[in-house]
Design a protein around this motif. Structure first.
Motif, PDB file in Angstrom:
ATOM      1  N   SER A 114       0.816  -1.209   0.000  1.00 23.02           N
ATOM      2  CA  SER A 114       0.000   0.000   0.000  1.00 23.02           C
ATOM      3  C   SER A 114       0.854   1.266   0.000  1.00 23.02           C
ATOM      4  O   SER A 114       0.554   2.227  -0.723  1.00 23.02           O
ATOM      5  CB  SER A 114      -0.898  -0.021   1.237  1.00 23.02           C
ATOM      6  OG  SER A 114      -2.083   0.621   0.972  1.00 23.02           O
ATOM      7  N   GLY A 115       1.923   1.248   0.796  1.00 26.46           N
ATOM      8  CA  GLY A 115       2.790   2.428   0.899  1.00 26.46           C
ATOM      9  C   GLY A 115       3.515   2.705  -0.418  1.00 26.46           C
ATOM     10  O   GLY A 115       3.610   3.856  -0.855  1.00 26.46           O
ATOM     11  N   LEU A 116       4.016   1.648  -1.059  1.00 24.94           N
ATOM     12  CA  LEU A 116       4.735   1.857  -2.324  1.00 24.94           C
ATOM     13  C   LEU A 116       3.773   2.366  -3.403  1.00 24.94           C
ATOM     14  O   LEU A 116       4.110   3.249  -4.190  1.00 24.94           O
ATOM     15  CB  LEU A 116       5.412   0.559  -2.783  1.00 24.94           C
ATOM     16  CG  LEU A 116       6.604   0.108  -1.930  1.00 24.94           C
ATOM     17  CD1 LEU A 116       7.066  -1.292  -2.336  1.00 24.94           C
ATOM     18  CD2 LEU A 116       7.777   1.093  -2.037  1.00 24.94           C
ATOM     19  N   THR A 169       1.254   1.289   7.479  1.00 21.64           N
ATOM     20  CA  THR A 169       2.111   0.415   8.293  1.00 21.64           C
ATOM     21  C   THR A 169       1.627  -1.032   8.372  1.00 21.64           C
ATOM     22  O   THR A 169       2.225  -1.844   9.071  1.00 21.64           O
ATOM     23  CB  THR A 169       2.224   0.978   9.720  1.00 21.64           C
ATOM     24  OG1 THR A 169       0.903   1.336  10.137  1.00 21.64           O
ATOM     25  CG2 THR A 169       3.104   2.202   9.771  1.00 21.64           C
ATOM     26  N   GLY A 170       0.526  -1.371   7.686  1.00 22.72           N
ATOM     27  CA  GLY A 170       0.052  -2.756   7.702  1.00 22.72           C
ATOM     28  C   GLY A 170      -0.604  -3.124   9.020  1.00 22.72           C
ATOM     29  O   GLY A 170      -0.839  -2.269   9.883  1.00 22.72           O
ATOM     30  N   GLY A 171      -0.885  -4.422   9.176  1.00 22.35           N
ATOM     31  CA  GLY A 171      -1.578  -4.892  10.377  1.00 22.35           C
ATOM     32  C   GLY A 171      -0.622  -5.473  11.397  1.00 22.35           C
ATOM     33  O   GLY A 171       0.462  -4.921  11.630  1.00 22.35           O
ATOM     34  N   VAL A 216      -1.105   2.814  16.890  1.00 21.37           N
ATOM     35  CA  VAL A 216      -0.687   3.741  17.949  1.00 21.37           C
ATOM     36  C   VAL A 216      -0.747   5.179  17.416  1.00 21.37           C
ATOM     37  O   VAL A 216      -1.283   6.076  18.071  1.00 21.37           O
ATOM     38  CB  VAL A 216       0.747   3.396  18.441  1.00 21.37           C
ATOM     39  CG1 VAL A 216       1.191   4.333  19.553  1.00 21.37           C
ATOM     40  CG2 VAL A 216       0.828   1.944  18.871  1.00 21.37           C
ATOM     41  N   PHE A 217      -0.227   5.371  16.196  1.00 25.55           N
ATOM     42  CA  PHE A 217      -0.269   6.722  15.606  1.00 25.55           C
ATOM     43  C   PHE A 217      -1.728   7.161  15.440  1.00 25.55           C
ATOM     44  O   PHE A 217      -2.078   8.302  15.723  1.00 25.55           O
ATOM     45  CB  PHE A 217       0.434   6.755  14.235  1.00 25.55           C
ATOM     46  CG  PHE A 217       1.881   6.303  14.261  1.00 25.55           C
ATOM     47  CD1 PHE A 217       2.698   6.608  15.340  1.00 25.55           C
ATOM     48  CD2 PHE A 217       2.428   5.595  13.192  1.00 25.55           C
ATOM     49  CE1 PHE A 217       4.030   6.194  15.364  1.00 25.55           C
ATOM     50  CE2 PHE A 217       3.756   5.185  13.207  1.00 25.55           C
ATOM     51  CZ  PHE A 217       4.559   5.479  14.304  1.00 25.55           C
ATOM     52  N   ALA A 218      -2.588   6.252  14.987  1.00 28.85           N
ATOM     53  CA  ALA A 218      -3.992   6.604  14.734  1.00 28.85           C
ATOM     54  C   ALA A 218      -4.707   6.987  16.036  1.00 28.85           C
ATOM     55  O   ALA A 218      -5.436   7.989  16.085  1.00 28.85           O
ATOM     56  CB  ALA A 218      -4.697   5.439  14.070  1.00 28.85           C
ATOM     57  N   GLY A 265      -7.232 -14.850  -2.478  1.00 32.72           N
ATOM     58  CA  GLY A 265      -7.531 -14.848  -3.916  1.00 32.72           C
ATOM     59  C   GLY A 265      -7.104 -13.574  -4.600  1.00 32.72           C
ATOM     60  O   GLY A 265      -7.565 -13.287  -5.704  1.00 32.72           O
ATOM     61  N   GLY A 266      -6.241 -12.770  -3.948  1.00 35.57           N
ATOM     62  CA  GLY A 266      -5.761 -11.533  -4.561  1.00 35.57           C
ATOM     63  C   GLY A 266      -6.571 -10.314  -4.144  1.00 35.57           C
ATOM     64  O   GLY A 266      -6.261  -9.190  -4.539  1.00 35.57           O
ATOM     65  N   TYR A 267      -7.610 -10.546  -3.331  1.00 37.12           N
ATOM     66  CA  TYR A 267      -8.498  -9.440  -2.941  1.00 37.12           C
ATOM     67  C   TYR A 267      -7.807  -8.479  -1.960  1.00 37.12           C
ATOM     68  O   TYR A 267      -7.993  -7.274  -2.030  1.00 37.12           O
ATOM     69  CB  TYR A 267      -9.780  -9.983  -2.302  1.00 37.12           C
ATOM     70  CG  TYR A 267     -10.469 -10.999  -3.163  1.00 37.12           C
ATOM     71  CD1 TYR A 267     -11.218 -10.595  -4.266  1.00 37.12           C
ATOM     72  CD2 TYR A 267     -10.360 -12.367  -2.919  1.00 37.12           C
ATOM     73  CE1 TYR A 267     -11.844 -11.523  -5.087  1.00 37.12           C
ATOM     74  CE2 TYR A 267     -10.979 -13.308  -3.725  1.00 37.12           C
ATOM     75  CZ  TYR A 267     -11.724 -12.880  -4.809  1.00 37.12           C
ATOM     76  OH  TYR A 267     -12.325 -13.797  -5.622  1.00 37.12           O
TER      77      TYR A 267
HETATM   78  C1  LIG Z   1       1.863 -15.417   3.978  1.00 43.29           C
HETATM   79  C2  LIG Z   1       0.984 -14.384   3.342  1.00 43.29           C
HETATM   80  C3  LIG Z   1       0.542 -14.587   2.046  1.00 43.29           C
HETATM   81  C4  LIG Z   1      -0.297 -13.648   1.454  1.00 43.29           C
HETATM   82  N1  LIG Z   1      -0.672 -13.838   0.169  1.00 43.29           N
HETATM   83  C5  LIG Z   1      -1.480 -12.935  -0.432  1.00 43.29           C
HETATM   84  C6  LIG Z   1      -1.808 -13.066  -1.800  1.00 43.29           C
HETATM   85  O1  LIG Z   1      -1.296 -13.932  -2.513  1.00 43.29           O
HETATM   86  N2  LIG Z   1      -2.695 -12.170  -2.320  1.00 43.29           N
HETATM   87  C7  LIG Z   1      -3.227 -11.150  -1.578  1.00 43.29           C
HETATM   88  O2  LIG Z   1      -4.030 -10.382  -2.099  1.00 43.29           O
HETATM   89  N3  LIG Z   1      -2.861 -10.958  -0.292  1.00 43.29           N
HETATM   90  C8  LIG Z   1      -1.994 -11.816   0.287  1.00 43.29           C
HETATM   91  N4  LIG Z   1      -1.603 -11.609   1.584  1.00 43.29           N
HETATM   92  C9  LIG Z   1      -2.084 -10.405   2.300  1.00 43.29           C
HETATM   93  C10 LIG Z   1      -1.303  -9.167   1.825  1.00 43.29           C
HETATM   94  O3  LIG Z   1       0.050  -9.504   1.685  1.00 43.29           O
HETATM   95  C11 LIG Z   1      -1.427  -7.998   2.806  1.00 43.29           C
HETATM   96  O4  LIG Z   1      -2.781  -7.735   3.033  1.00 43.29           O
HETATM   97  C12 LIG Z   1      -0.743  -6.753   2.247  1.00 43.29           C
HETATM   98  O5  LIG Z   1       0.597  -7.005   1.888  1.00 43.29           O
HETATM   99  C13 LIG Z   1      -0.762  -5.619   3.259  1.00 43.29           C
HETATM  100  O6  LIG Z   1      -0.127  -4.510   2.662  1.00 43.29           O
HETATM  101  P1  LIG Z   1       0.177  -3.183   3.490  1.00 43.29           P
HETATM  102  O7  LIG Z   1       1.022  -2.346   2.613  1.00 43.29           O
HETATM  103  O8  LIG Z   1      -1.077  -2.612   4.018  1.00 43.29           O
HETATM  104  O9  LIG Z   1       0.993  -3.669   4.738  1.00 43.29           O
HETATM  105  P2  LIG Z   1       2.422  -4.410   4.804  1.00 43.29           P
HETATM  106  O10 LIG Z   1       2.675  -5.149   3.569  1.00 43.29           O
HETATM  107  O11 LIG Z   1       2.410  -5.136   6.072  1.00 43.29           O
HETATM  108  O12 LIG Z   1       3.447  -3.202   4.836  1.00 43.29           O
HETATM  109  C14 LIG Z   1       3.598  -2.371   5.950  1.00 43.29           C
HETATM  110  C15 LIG Z   1       5.018  -1.877   5.962  1.00 43.29           C
HETATM  111  O13 LIG Z   1       5.160  -0.865   6.954  1.00 43.29           O
HETATM  112  C16 LIG Z   1       6.402  -1.016   7.592  1.00 43.29           C
HETATM  113  N5  LIG Z   1       6.333  -0.361   8.907  1.00 43.29           N
HETATM  114  C17 LIG Z   1       5.525  -0.700   9.939  1.00 43.29           C
HETATM  115  N6  LIG Z   1       5.703   0.138  10.964  1.00 43.29           N
HETATM  116  C18 LIG Z   1       6.653   1.033  10.589  1.00 43.29           C
HETATM  117  C19 LIG Z   1       7.300   2.144  11.216  1.00 43.29           C
HETATM  118  N7  LIG Z   1       6.992   2.509  12.472  1.00 43.29           N
HETATM  119  N8  LIG Z   1       8.232   2.840  10.532  1.00 43.29           N
HETATM  120  C20 LIG Z   1       8.570   2.502   9.254  1.00 43.29           C
HETATM  121  N9  LIG Z   1       8.003   1.436   8.621  1.00 43.29           N
HETATM  122  C21 LIG Z   1       7.049   0.723   9.267  1.00 43.29           C
HETATM  123  C22 LIG Z   1       6.595  -2.511   7.657  1.00 43.29           C
HETATM  124  O14 LIG Z   1       7.942  -2.879   7.823  1.00 43.29           O
HETATM  125  C23 LIG Z   1       6.008  -2.977   6.328  1.00 43.29           C
HETATM  126  O15 LIG Z   1       6.979  -3.064   5.318  1.00 43.29           O
HETATM  127  C24 LIG Z   1      -0.724 -12.496   2.182  1.00 43.29           C
HETATM  128  C25 LIG Z   1      -0.247 -12.288   3.479  1.00 43.29           C
HETATM  129  C26 LIG Z   1       0.602 -13.209   4.049  1.00 43.29           C
HETATM  130  C27 LIG Z   1       1.113 -12.951   5.434  1.00 43.29           C
END
Ligand SMILES: Cc1cc2nc3c(=O)[nH]c(=O)nc-3n(C[C@H](O)[C@H](O)[C@H](O)COP(=O)(O)OP(=O)(O)OC[C@H]3O[C@@H](n4cnc5c(N)ncnc54)[C@H](O)[C@@H]3O)c2cc1C
Length: 492
Positions: free
Chosen positions: A13-15, A184-186, A200-202, A466-468
């Motif tokens: 999401s961030g990228l 920051t993801g979950g 925490v930030f939120a 499923g890619g959702y």
């Molecule tokens: C094993 C596995 C397989 C999966 N396969 C699929 C799939 O095939 N298809 C699909 O749709 N979904 C899949 N998912 C789910 C999907 O990967 C996630 O929902 C998605 O990547 C979340 O993206 P995000 O950018 O929100 O968070 P993240 O990808 O978790 O990114 C958050 C980033 O924030 C960084 N960060 C956190 N806190 C800080 C901080 N304080 N300072 C600086 N950086 C920070 C972290 O290091 C991380 O890089 C899978 C998940 C897992 C665990």
């Protein structure tokens, strides 16, 4: 350090937020700067493990079919989805050097079958459009002022040498931004960097966090992870099967770390590292294809699904295990009794299956090789004609009183009580998160703090496998980036 837009988190999401922001800013005369702060040594760590290393990056269903796979706040995701549809995403990757292919169930993967190529395409595209990605940089605190946001960070740089130990440099850095995007993801897969910092930030800005719980995770049947003494011992004596001489599988060493103490303690959580019991080891490693599974909560039917089940070191997984896990985990956390019933022969009526079993039993008994063999051995041979051989001992352990006359019913109603679930340490996704009631769906901006945006899994937004999930993360990221950049352009 100053940047017009700072994004915390260099995941999917961030990228994509960075790319959306940079593309938007580059269209204006004055432009602007975009910086991603990522605490891990490399961006996109979680993407690397997605889709079993192949990254199922989207699902090309249209909105009406796609939205059925969003488990919460479907309407909230709609504007972002329509702003960056699955087709747009496929085209985006293609135009950035990554063609894809669509597989069963409308799942899109990179043609190269490498999740690393998805990360490379995102990082390359972001950098090409002028985004600065700072890795090893953990944001520790965020403060808002009328001018924007101040972020305190710790930047760790590790220098590797060939013939001497590596050197680690730690710096304190402050960043100033007029717009801040939290991506920051979950809490799931903490080893990938997502450890819940965004919540925490939120909260600091008055946002409500909906209860966090693991979804798309293994369900642990009763007895699977704690020993019990089964009838299986007797069966093993009667039949020396394949595997080792005890009919057991050799145990693999696991490297999954227990969760940090800061994580919420959830009722029913069973750490993935908890060893599998004898009963569990009889099931582990088996896959059931094209079966039906019904989830019961407090004795009431809650969900029925058709597909494949995998018995792993975690418990019940695979598409079916994952599909029912969200409801099951929530119910267990809330003190309900949870069980599943597996119909291993969903395409066959009970009476037809019963006839078939009796015919096969006759054949087994009449086979000259059966002469003098004990009942247990013959019964297991019969069972092996109906289910995968490797599963027979586990099934018998679970159904100790089954007979030839009751086998059909047992195969169509294999009941397992569920005693718990594997937690965030190995859950695919985090359910719950920052309440979407306080975020503007059309921009992803906070209703509490102007200039602050939230995107991706940190939000109360989770989907099926499923890619959702990645589509939702990419789409909300792109919209948040564009929205923040548009605000900058109008303020200039
Ligand atoms: C094993 C596995 C397989 C999966 N396969 C699929 C799939 O095939 N298809 C699909 O749709 N979904 C899949 N998912 C789910 C999907 O990967 C996630 O929902 C998605 O990547 C979340 O993206 P995000 O950018 O929100 O968070 P993240 O990808 O978790 O990114 C958050 C980033 O924030 C960084 N960060 C956190 N806190 C800080 C901080 N304080 N300072 C600086 N950086 C920070 C972290 O290091 C991380 O890089 C899978 C998940 C897992 C665990």
């Amino acid at each position: 350090m100053k940047s017009d837009i700072v994004i915390i988190g260099g995941g999917a999401s961030g990228l994509m937020a960075a790319i959306g922001a940079a593309l938007q800013l580059n269209q204006t005369e004055n432009g602007g700067t975009v910086t991603v702060l990522e605490k891990m040594p490399k961006a996109g760590r979680k993407i690397m493990v997605t889709g079993k290393g192949r990254c199922n990056f989207t699902n090309v269903k249209d909105w009406s079919a796609f939205s059925e796979h969003i488990r919460t706040n479907t309407n909230f995701v709609s504007p972002a989805f329509h702003n960056l549809t699955p087709e747009d995403l496929v085209a985006f990757f293609k135009s950035n050097g990554l063609p894809s292919e669509i597989e069963r169930g409308d799942r899109a993967y990179p043609k190269s079958r490498k999740s690393g190529d998805v990360v490379d395409a995102l990082v390359r595209t972001a950098t090409m459009h002028g985004v600065k990605i700072v890795t090893g940089c953990e944001v520790r605190s965020v403060e808002a002022s009328p001018k924007g946001f101040k972020l305190e960070c710790i930047k760790t740089t590790v220098k590797e040498f060939k013939f001497k130990p590596s050197e680690t440099k730690v710096e304190h850095l402050d960043y100033f931004a007029s717009k801040l995007i939290v991506a920051t993801g979950g809490l799931s897969y903490p080893g990938s960097g997502s450890t819940g910092d965004g919540y925490v930030f939120a909260e600091q800005f008055g946002h409500k966090i909906e209860t966090l719980f693991p979804s798309l995770t293994a369900l642990v049947p009763a007895g699977y992870k704690s020993d019990k003494s089964p009838l299986v011992e007797e069966m093993k004596m009667a039949f020396r099967g394949p595997r080792n001489k005890f009919g057991e599988r050799p145990r693999k060493e696991k490297t999954i770390k227990p969760l940090p103490d800061s994580y919420p303690k959830l009722k029913g959580h069973i750490e993935r590292v908890t060893p599998v019991s004898k009963f569990g080891s009889l099931l582990e490693g088996n896959t059931l294809e094209n079966v039906q599974m019904t989830l019961y909560i407090d004795g009431n039917e809650a969900q029925t699904e058709f597909g494949d089940i995998e018995f792993t070191d975690g418990g019940l997984e695979g598409p079916l295990g994952f599909m029912v896990s969200r409801k099951a985990v929530w119910a267990i956390m809330n003190d309900s009794k949870v069980s599943v019933v597996i119909d291993m022969k969903p395409a066959v009526e009970l009476s037809q299956l019963d006839d078939d079993i009796h015919n096969r039993w006759k054949e087994v008994q009449e086979d000259p090789r059966s002469a003098g063999a004990p009942f247990q051995k013959l019964f297991r041979i019969l069972l092996g004609k109906l289910i995968p051989w490797d599963l027979t001992l586990g099934f018998l352990d679970s159904n100790p009183n089954v007979s030839v006359d009751t086998l059909a019913s047992a195969l169509k109603n294999w009941k397992m009580d569920i005693e718990g679930f594997v937690g965030f340490e190995r859950a695919v996704v985090t359910a719950g998160g920052i309440s979407t009631d306080e975020i503007v769906a059309k921009t992803l901006e906070s209703k509490k703090q102007p200039g602050l945006y939230f995107t991706g899994e940190v939000l109360d937004m989770d989907c099926d496998t499923g890619g959702y999930n990645l589509q939702a993360c990419f789409a909300t990221g792109f919209l948040a980036g564009q929205s923040a950049a548009k605000e900058i352009s109008t303020q200039q």
